[in-house]
Design an enzyme around this catalytic site. Structure first.
Site, PDB file in Angstrom:
ATOM      1  N   CYS A 213       0.827  -1.207   0.000  1.00  0.00           N
ATOM      2  CA  CYS A 213       0.000   0.000   0.000  1.00  0.00           C
ATOM      3  C   CYS A 213       0.865   1.263   0.000  1.00  0.00           C
ATOM      4  CB  CYS A 213      -0.951  -0.001   1.201  1.00  0.00           C
ATOM      5  SG  CYS A 213      -0.123  -0.096   2.804  1.00  0.00           S
ATOM      6  N   THR A 214       2.012   1.193   0.683  1.00  0.00           N
ATOM      7  CA  THR A 214       2.908   2.351   0.732  1.00  0.00           C
ATOM      8  C   THR A 214       3.562   2.603  -0.622  1.00  0.00           C
ATOM      9  OG1 THR A 214       3.384   2.009   3.075  1.00  0.00           O
ATOM     10  CG2 THR A 214       4.945   3.338   1.837  1.00  0.00           C
TER      11      THR A 214
END
EC number: 6.2.1.64
Length: 431
Positions: A213-214
């Site tokens: 997600c990062t």
């Protein structure tokens, strides 16, 4: 890729050439091996008979090659699949600017033969996997100066599998050296006798992993941009084409894409070397650490080849981060080692564990370290990562319980491109 044909001018040894080495070989001492026979025979074996293989001609391999040649080993072979990059020149001292772009193995061999008269170095520009057991059988011992865990696991498993109890010559000692910044290690592996490389996998640091997600949404570091390019963009653009981290064109594409993403998020620091370091999990090398570890490896090679002293039993560590500290200990064999233990690895699962959860367990298991495992039994295909048709056909099994497919006490065969052998795991269940 073929072996380069190089020649060397054979010159007779001049008086006093090996004066200091001969002080060790002319007589025994308090730490001399009982099998040691001082005198001309051991010197003849070292300089005329022994054949040694060096795997890797990078920072560590260059130092090892120079040390071996100056110690008196005269028949040396070297394997390396890489070409010389300009960034190598600050620590790989056998190379010069004119050598950039050429094979490390070929250039290193040519340099050593010009610098040390009478030594023959035979290079191979390619992968260790290109060679079969008959090739490795010709050597008396093997020294590894590698920066790849996968390559170490492969050669370790190969040398262990070569051992035939009815043929003592099939046992090939392996000396493994490695450096990580100011830290380093050297170890002696006697296949099937001492602990092997696979026995100590749980000592390795786990590779850094960034949350998907990062890297997909909110990158903050240059590493996030590089991971985004390799993990998300490469498969999206090239579909089933495998990323080759040793291909400069592939690294160049990743660097270009990662730099563009970094600019979009105003992140600085994406460079070619960092891109290569992230995708290959490379830690910067220190020349002084390479020199110390190479010396340790070559000392062990000399002791094993001549029996002039007891060899390391079996692990040497160097830590130079704050001061200089070394430590020696015996790493014990793992009874359940899948390479030298010869037994299936026992894994206990809850009865409701799914195939997908088992795969996650195998990936997380520190003493196995496997990526993208495929699973099967002697009678059924449980899940295969590739080819796409087989992955699609076995995908429904991911949601099934392992207990539905494998009985209590049953064995599963695990394969993967990163695993140099077929791993057998024995499944038991608990409520």
């Amino acid at each position: 890729m073929a072996t380069a044909e190089l020649t060397t001018t054979q010159k007779p040894d001049w008086a006093g050439r090996y004066f200091h080495i001969d002080q060790v070989l002319n007589s025994g001492g308090p730490r001399t091996d009982p099998q040691f026979a001082a005198g001309d025979e051991v010197k003849k074996f070292l300089r005329e008979t022994s054949k040694i293989l060096v795997i890797g001609a990078g920072g560590l391999g260059c130092e090892i090659l120079a040390n071996l040649a100056l110690t008196g080993f005269k028949d040396i072979h070297v394997i390396d699949m890489d070409t010389i990059d300009i960034s190598n020149l600050n620590r790989q001292f056998l190379f010069r600017p004119k050598d950039v772009g050429h094979s490390k193995a070929n250039v290193a061999a040519e340099f050593i033969m010009k610098r040390v008269p009478g030594v023959k170095v035979t290079p191979y520009f390619g992968k260790i996997q290109d060679k079969g057991e008959d090739y490795y059988m010709q050597f008396h011992l093997v020294i590894c100066g590698l920066d790849s865990v996968e390559a170490r696991r492969w050669i370790n498993a190969t040398l262990v599998n070569m051992v035939d109890e009815s043929n003592p010559d099939s046992l090939k000692p392996m000396i493994d050296g490695g450096t990580e910044g100011f830290k380093g290690q050297a170890r002696v592996i006697i296949p099937t006798v001492t602990s092997c490389y696979e026995c100590s996998l749980d000592m390795l640091n786990k590779p850094t992993a960034f949350p998907i997600c990062t890297i997909a949404n909110t990158p903050r570091l240059p590493e996030h941009c590089i991971e985004w390019a390799s993990v998300l963009e490469w498969p999206k653009v090239f579909a089933d084409k495998k990323l080759d981290t040793d291909d400069p064109e592939h690294i160049g594409w990743l660097y270009k894409v990662a730099a563009a993403r970094a600019a979009e998020f105003k992140i600085e620091g994406v460079t070619w070397s960092l891109t290569q370091g992230v995708v290959k999990n490379i830690i910067p090398a220190i020349a002084s650490t390479n020199a110390i570890i190479a010396a340790a490896c070559c000392n062990e090679a000399f002791k094993i080849a001549t029996s002039s002293a007891a060899y390391l039993n079996n692990y040497f560590m160097l830590i130079g981060t704050e001061s200089v500290y070394s430590y020696t200990f015996e790493h014990e064999k793992r009874a359940d080692c899948p390479v030298c233990g010869g037994e299936a690895v026992d894994i206990n699962l809850k009865s409701d564990t799914t195939v997908e959860q088992l795969i996650d367990i195998l990936i997380e298991k520190q003493d196995i370290q496997i990526k993208k495992p495929s699973l099967s039994t002697s009678t059924k295909q449980i899940y295969f990562q590739a080819p796409p048709q087989l992955e699609q056909a076995t995908r429904p099994n991911l949601e099934k319980k392992v207990s539905e497919l494998v009985p209590d006490g049953g064995d599963i065969t695990v394969t993967a491109t990163t695993l140099p052998f077929n791993l057998s795991i024995r499944i038991t269940y608990s409520s």
